[in-house]
Motif scaffolding. Structure first.
Motif, PDB file in Angstrom:
ATOM      1  N   GLY A 200       0.810  -1.208   0.000  1.00  0.00           N
ATOM      2  CA  GLY A 200       0.000   0.000   0.000  1.00  0.00           C
ATOM      3  C   GLY A 200       0.846   1.262   0.000  1.00  0.00           C
ATOM      4  O   GLY A 200       1.757   1.431  -0.814  1.00  0.00           O
ATOM      5  N   HIS A 201       0.553   2.179   0.940  1.00  0.00           N
ATOM      6  CA  HIS A 201       1.335   3.413   1.060  1.00  0.00           C
ATOM      7  C   HIS A 201       2.792   3.106   1.384  1.00  0.00           C
ATOM      8  O   HIS A 201       3.697   3.861   0.999  1.00  0.00           O
ATOM      9  CB  HIS A 201       0.754   4.310   2.148  1.00  0.00           C
ATOM     10  N   GLY A 202       3.036   1.997   2.092  1.00  0.00           N
ATOM     11  CA  GLY A 202       4.411   1.621   2.410  1.00  0.00           C
ATOM     12  C   GLY A 202       5.229   1.321   1.170  1.00  0.00           C
ATOM     13  O   GLY A 202       6.422   1.620   1.108  1.00  0.00           O
ATOM     14  N   ALA A 203       4.584   0.728   0.152  1.00  0.00           N
ATOM     15  CA  ALA A 203       5.282   0.472  -1.110  1.00  0.00           C
ATOM     16  C   ALA A 203       5.654   1.787  -1.784  1.00  0.00           C
ATOM     17  O   ALA A 203       6.748   1.928  -2.354  1.00  0.00           O
ATOM     18  CB  ALA A 203       4.418  -0.380  -2.035  1.00  0.00           C
ATOM     19  N   GLY A 204       4.748   2.775  -1.736  1.00  0.00           N
ATOM     20  CA  GLY A 204       5.051   4.081  -2.311  1.00  0.00           C
ATOM     21  C   GLY A 204       6.178   4.772  -1.572  1.00  0.00           C
ATOM     22  O   GLY A 204       7.053   5.389  -2.197  1.00  0.00           O
ATOM     23  N   MET A 205       6.171   4.673  -0.244  1.00  0.00           N
ATOM     24  CA  MET A 205       7.239   5.284   0.540  1.00  0.00           C
ATOM     25  C   MET A 205       8.572   4.605   0.253  1.00  0.00           C
ATOM     26  O   MET A 205       9.618   5.264   0.134  1.00  0.00           O
ATOM     27  CB  MET A 205       6.895   5.170   2.029  1.00  0.00           C
ATOM     28  N   ALA A 206       8.545   3.285   0.114  1.00  0.00           N
ATOM     29  CA  ALA A 206       9.768   2.548  -0.212  1.00  0.00           C
ATOM     30  C   ALA A 206      10.298   2.944  -1.588  1.00  0.00           C
ATOM     31  O   ALA A 206      11.512   3.060  -1.793  1.00  0.00           O
ATOM     32  CB  ALA A 206       9.502   1.044  -0.158  1.00  0.00           C
ATOM     33  N   LEU A 207       9.384   3.176  -2.548  1.00  0.00           N
ATOM     34  CA  LEU A 207       9.810   3.607  -3.882  1.00  0.00           C
ATOM     35  C   LEU A 207      10.511   4.958  -3.805  1.00  0.00           C
ATOM     36  O   LEU A 207      11.545   5.168  -4.457  1.00  0.00           O
ATOM     37  CB  LEU A 207       8.615   3.684  -4.820  1.00  0.00           C
TER      38      LEU A 207
ATOM     39  N   SER B 233      16.603  -6.260  -4.948  1.00  0.00           N
ATOM     40  CA  SER B 233      15.316  -6.161  -5.631  1.00  0.00           C
ATOM     41  C   SER B 233      14.390  -5.264  -4.833  1.00  0.00           C
ATOM     42  O   SER B 233      14.675  -4.870  -3.703  1.00  0.00           O
ATOM     43  CB  SER B 233      14.676  -7.542  -5.834  1.00  0.00           C
ATOM     44  N   PHE B 234      13.252  -4.950  -5.455  1.00  0.00           N
ATOM     45  CA  PHE B 234      12.196  -4.149  -4.843  1.00  0.00           C
ATOM     46  C   PHE B 234      10.884  -4.888  -5.046  1.00  0.00           C
ATOM     47  O   PHE B 234      10.616  -5.401  -6.139  1.00  0.00           O
ATOM     48  CB  PHE B 234      12.121  -2.764  -5.496  1.00  0.00           C
ATOM     49  N   VAL B 235      10.049  -4.929  -3.995  1.00  0.00           N
ATOM     50  CA  VAL B 235       8.750  -5.596  -4.082  1.00  0.00           C
ATOM     51  C   VAL B 235       7.664  -4.635  -3.607  1.00  0.00           C
ATOM     52  O   VAL B 235       7.726  -4.138  -2.475  1.00  0.00           O
ATOM     53  CB  VAL B 235       8.714  -6.875  -3.223  1.00  0.00           C
ATOM     54  N   GLY B 236       6.687  -4.358  -4.450  1.00  0.00           N
ATOM     55  CA  GLY B 236       5.570  -3.502  -4.087  1.00  0.00           C
ATOM     56  C   GLY B 236       4.258  -4.263  -4.215  1.00  0.00           C
ATOM     57  O   GLY B 236       3.935  -4.780  -5.285  1.00  0.00           O
ATOM     58  N   ILE B 237       3.519  -4.356  -3.111  1.00  0.00           N
ATOM     59  CA  ILE B 237       2.226  -5.041  -3.101  1.00  0.00           C
ATOM     60  C   ILE B 237       1.134  -3.992  -2.957  1.00  0.00           C
ATOM     61  O   ILE B 237       1.135  -3.217  -2.000  1.00  0.00           O
ATOM     62  CB  ILE B 237       2.139  -6.055  -1.942  1.00  0.00           C
ATOM     63  N   SER B 238       0.220  -3.941  -3.911  1.00  0.00           N
ATOM     64  CA  SER B 238      -0.883  -2.962  -3.880  1.00  0.00           C
ATOM     65  C   SER B 238      -0.351  -1.549  -3.649  1.00  0.00           C
ATOM     66  O   SER B 238      -0.910  -0.777  -2.865  1.00  0.00           O
ATOM     67  CB  SER B 238      -1.896  -3.329  -2.781  1.00  0.00           C
ATOM     68  N   GLY B 239       0.741  -1.213  -4.320  1.00  0.00           N
ATOM     69  CA  GLY B 239       1.436   0.044  -4.071  1.00  0.00           C
ATOM     70  C   GLY B 239       0.610   1.284  -4.404  1.00  0.00           C
ATOM     71  O   GLY B 239      -0.100   1.322  -5.402  1.00  0.00           O
ATOM     72  N   GLN B 240       0.726   2.298  -3.543  1.00  0.00           N
ATOM     73  CA  GLN B 240       0.092   3.590  -3.777  1.00  0.00           C
ATOM     74  C   GLN B 240       1.130   4.690  -3.584  1.00  0.00           C
ATOM     75  O   GLN B 240       2.016   4.573  -2.742  1.00  0.00           O
ATOM     76  CB  GLN B 240      -1.066   3.819  -2.808  1.00  0.00           C
ATOM     77  N   ILE B 241       1.016   5.739  -4.374  1.00  0.00           N
ATOM     78  CA  ILE B 241       1.904   6.881  -4.249  1.00  0.00           C
ATOM     79  C   ILE B 241       1.063   8.140  -4.064  1.00  0.00           C
ATOM     80  O   ILE B 241      -0.138   8.125  -4.341  1.00  0.00           O
ATOM     81  CB  ILE B 241       2.837   7.019  -5.479  1.00  0.00           C
TER      82      ILE B 241
END
Length: 267
Positions: free
Chosen positions: A130-137, A161-169
């Motif tokens: 979610g938002h964590g994937a966007g923050m990680a990006l 590597s990078f893994v984003g699940i249901s990523g939001q930015i």
């Protein structure tokens, strides 16, 4: 001085070879994400965490809002912003200071984990949900050119590597000028960012999240593709939103680690 984010960690049960730094979604806590990852299992009924015994898992905790009453906890958020503000340029400008602070805190977490691995940037997996994937990006996009990221004289290299699940930015329109400020904090264009370009990315989405959610995922992917990332794997599933799909999502993640990092399950 950059503050330390609270961490929930799972130590490896075998000699330490890799580290996963995984960010939770807004409104939930890091410890809840640990439970979510354990609940999603592969075809052998093992979670992604259980599959890799030599991997250290690190779950940074986002700051929390002030609680409305003393008896309850506030809600964690990687970024805050007035979503009702019709002026998206202004909304993003107001969010920039907080986002940059979170990026600096996450860089410190990454740097510390690289030191534990003897300077091996290529054994770090960064990701989130979610938002964590966007923050990680945003943290990944900020590594290039950061003088604070030196480890024993080594410059940042590609991550494993990078893994984003249901990523939001935070953005819905990647063409806005303020979007460039979000993703170019070191004044280096994402397309010139070698760490970002060389790091393989896995993006997983579930169609049962609804059309607005799927559009968020497409925007996430556009940001990545327009940044000239060389290796992007996109996976869609029918269900599991907003969590990790089981068992196919877990199996796909295992295969991604195997293909991109030569990681093998060693439970």
């Amino acid at each position: 001085m950059v503050a330390d984010l609270p961490l929930t960690t799972i130590p490896p049960s075998r000699p330490h070879t890799h580290t996963v730094i995984f960010l939770h979604d807004n409104r939930i806590f890091a410890r809840d994400t640990v439970n979510q990852l354990h609940e999603a299992t592969d075809l052998s009924w093992r979670s992604i965490i259980q599959n890799f015994a030599s991997t250290r898992w690190v779950f940074p905790q986002a700051p929390t809002d002030e609680p409305l009453t003393p008896s309850v906890l506030g809600q964690p958020s990687w970024w805050r912003g007035d979503m009702t503000d019709g002026d998206e340029e202004r909304r993003l400008r107001n969010m920039l200071p907080g986002l940059r602070e979170r990026v600096r805190e996450l860089q410190k977490v990454i740097r510390n984990e690289v030191v534990m691995l003897g300077g091996r940037w290529d054994r770090i997996i960064l990701g989130g949900i979610g938002h964590g994937a966007g923050m990680a990006l945003m943290a990944l996009m900020s590594l290039e050119g950061d003088s604070l990221m030196d480890v024993d004289g080594n410059r940042p290299q590609r991550l494993g590597s990078f893994v984003g699940i249901s990523g939001q930015i935070p953005v819905s329109d990647i063409r806005l000028s303020s979007t460039q400020q979000l993703f170019s904090p070191n004044r280096i264009s994402p397309a010139e960012n070698e760490v970002l370009k060389k790091t393989p990315l896995l993006l997983q989405y579930c169609s049962n999240g609804g059309e607005p959610y799927v559009e968020q995922g497409r925007t996430f992917r556009e940001v990545v593709l327009e940044s000239s990332v060389e290796d992007v794997v996109w996976k869609e599933y029918e269900d599991a939103f907003p969590f990790l799909n089981s068992p196919r999502g877990v199996e796909d993640m295992k295969g991604f680690f195997r293909d991109k990092m030569n990681m093998r399950p060693n439970w």
